[in-house]
Design a protein around this motif. Sequence first.
Motif, PDB file in Angstrom:
ATOM      1  N   GLY A 213       0.810  -1.297  -0.070  1.00  0.00           N
ATOM      2  CA  GLY A 213      -0.161   0.074   0.154  1.00  0.00           C
ATOM      3  C   GLY A 213       1.062   1.408   0.055  1.00  0.00           C
ATOM      4  O   GLY A 213       0.409   2.280  -0.390  1.00  0.00           O
ATOM      5  N   GLU A 214       1.915   1.197   0.493  1.00  0.00           N
ATOM      6  CA  GLU A 214       2.871   2.470   0.767  1.00  0.00           C
ATOM      7  C   GLU A 214       3.108   3.165  -0.497  1.00  0.00           C
ATOM      8  O   GLU A 214       3.042   4.309  -0.535  1.00  0.00           O
ATOM      9  N   ARG A 215       3.333   2.424  -1.688  1.00  0.00           N
ATOM     10  CA  ARG A 215       3.588   3.209  -3.052  1.00  0.00           C
ATOM     11  C   ARG A 215       2.522   3.241  -4.027  1.00  0.00           C
ATOM     12  O   ARG A 215       2.556   3.432  -5.027  1.00  0.00           O
ATOM     13  N   VAL A 216       1.293   2.766  -3.596  1.00  0.00           N
ATOM     14  CA  VAL A 216       0.128   2.927  -4.430  1.00  0.00           C
ATOM     15  C   VAL A 216      -0.394   4.210  -4.579  1.00  0.00           C
ATOM     16  O   VAL A 216      -0.686   5.154  -3.527  1.00  0.00           O
ATOM     17  N   VAL A 217      -0.742   4.712  -5.680  1.00  0.00           N
ATOM     18  CA  VAL A 217      -1.168   6.076  -6.090  1.00  0.00           C
ATOM     19  C   VAL A 217      -2.779   5.845  -6.261  1.00  0.00           C
ATOM     20  O   VAL A 217      -3.409   6.710  -5.727  1.00  0.00           O
ATOM     21  N   ALA A 218      -3.352   4.914  -6.936  1.00  0.00           N
ATOM     22  CA  ALA A 218      -4.551   4.611  -7.300  1.00  0.00           C
ATOM     23  C   ALA A 218      -4.841   3.321  -7.750  1.00  0.00           C
ATOM     24  O   ALA A 218      -3.975   2.704  -8.601  1.00  0.00           O
ATOM     25  N   THR A 219      -6.044   2.904  -7.665  1.00  0.00           N
ATOM     26  CA  THR A 219      -6.351   1.582  -8.062  1.00  0.00           C
ATOM     27  C   THR A 219      -7.770   1.596  -8.909  1.00  0.00           C
ATOM     28  O   THR A 219      -8.695   2.385  -8.478  1.00  0.00           O
ATOM     29  N   THR A 220      -7.859   0.616 -10.085  1.00  0.00           N
ATOM     30  CA  THR A 220      -9.269   0.698 -10.426  1.00  0.00           C
ATOM     31  C   THR A 220      -9.556  -0.951 -10.502  1.00  0.00           C
ATOM     32  O   THR A 220      -8.485  -1.665 -10.203  1.00  0.00           O
ATOM     33  N   ASP A 221     -10.526  -1.386 -11.083  1.00  0.00           N
ATOM     34  CA  ASP A 221     -10.728  -2.775 -11.365  1.00  0.00           C
ATOM     35  C   ASP A 221      -9.728  -3.529 -12.170  1.00  0.00           C
ATOM     36  O   ASP A 221      -9.608  -4.485 -12.177  1.00  0.00           O
ATOM     37  N   HIS A 222      -9.415  -2.822 -13.070  1.00  0.00           N
ATOM     38  CA  HIS A 222      -8.593  -3.153 -14.344  1.00  0.00           C
ATOM     39  C   HIS A 222      -6.994  -2.975 -14.291  1.00  0.00           C
ATOM     40  O   HIS A 222      -6.156  -3.517 -14.327  1.00  0.00           O
ATOM     41  N   VAL A 223      -6.736  -1.635 -13.730  1.00  0.00           N
ATOM     42  CA  VAL A 223      -5.169  -1.093 -13.896  1.00  0.00           C
ATOM     43  C   VAL A 223      -5.059  -0.639 -12.514  1.00  0.00           C
ATOM     44  O   VAL A 223      -5.843  -0.043 -11.603  1.00  0.00           O
ATOM     45  N   VAL A 224      -3.831  -0.268 -12.167  1.00  0.00           N
ATOM     46  CA  VAL A 224      -3.244   0.417 -10.940  1.00  0.00           C
ATOM     47  C   VAL A 224      -2.276   1.265 -11.475  1.00  0.00           C
ATOM     48  O   VAL A 224      -1.681   1.370 -12.343  1.00  0.00           O
ATOM     49  N   ALA A 225      -2.167   2.656 -10.545  1.00  0.00           N
ATOM     50  CA  ALA A 225      -1.024   3.346 -10.629  1.00  0.00           C
ATOM     51  C   ALA A 225       0.047   3.008  -9.484  1.00  0.00           C
ATOM     52  O   ALA A 225      -0.525   3.338  -8.107  1.00  0.00           O
TER      53      ALA A 225
END
Length: 345
Positions: A213-225
């Motif tokens: 989680g520390e480096r997660v910018v954004a999530t969606t059902d198909h792709v993540v940043a």
Amino acid sequence: MSELRRDPLTHDWVAIAPARGRRPHRMPGPGGPSPRRRPPADPACPFCPGREDATPPEVWRLPTPSGTAPSNWRLRVVPNRYPVLTPADRPARHHTAGLRLSVEGVGSHEVVIESRAHDWDLPDGDDAAVADVLRAYRARCRALRDRRPGIVLPFRNHGAGAGTSLPHPHSQIVATPIVPARFRRLFDIARGYYDDHGRCLYVDHTAAELADGERVVATTDHVVALAPYAARTPYETLILPRHHEASFGDASDACLDRTASLLRRVLTALRDLLGDIPYNYALINAPNGEEGTACFAWHLRIAPRLAEPAGFELGTDIAVNPLPPEEGAAELRGALRPVAGPGRP
Ligand code: UDP
Ligand code: ZN
């Protein structure tokens, strides 16, 4: 103390060195928010509507609803007039002489003219306009990936500090007749992981980053940043699918639309946070012919240009990043605007 980190996907080494960011700077250049400056309209721009004859005949287009006349386009893909690589109806010839090897510059180099508006930029449009740009990448990846060996690379330069020579909004797509060493290494790392574990490195990596989680910018059902664990520059961001899909040419409409929305949100957050900074992004695909592999995932690598590589980087290939990616990701998360819903700008 600084820390040397090895990127799990690229095996590149990076020095995360916050003390470097505190050194005094006497040279003018990027750093700190800057007001966004729009380029003035230019009647001589070869990419503006009405100047279709200033480019070679287009290879792909998205038309406007009003018809098929040459000027009825909302996006065009044209051959680059000053190409790095040029098409030929035969494979590139290799020449060796002693230890020297050269390959003919056969391939292709295209320009994606992303908008009719000279002063538009990706964060200015709606998600559908960014999806149009990604639709062009997908179509050209499909069309150009038949040539083997080679790779197809869509990329975008933004700002003079990132190598842009023309302000009209555009990206480029290059198809090469060889697999660049960096791609070979990426693919070898992914294949080695698959051999060792029987699973896709990219899928495992994304799942582990989401769990951390520390480096997660954004999530969606198909792709993540995500900010890479060994980010080479402040605010470097990866956008990648949650499933293994080796070529963006095979992205579904739903995946493409989510990628467009996420890309627009990340670029908008970067602009809100830092001003109109120069950046490059590149869409990395598996080498041509490896589209069906279970060990790789395409990914979009966004690299803000906030510092020039200097002698240490030249000599070692170790990037020095003064901003720990965990901090950059937290800043970007904080700057993300909500997802645009129907009817919202
Ligand atoms: N270009 C073109 N037709 C023109 C003028 C420029 O195809 O009439 C190309 C040019 O070769 C360049 C691209 O448009 O590759 C603009 O790319 P960008 O600004 O991203 O950076 P560059 O490739 O110059 O580093
Ligand atoms: Zn223009």
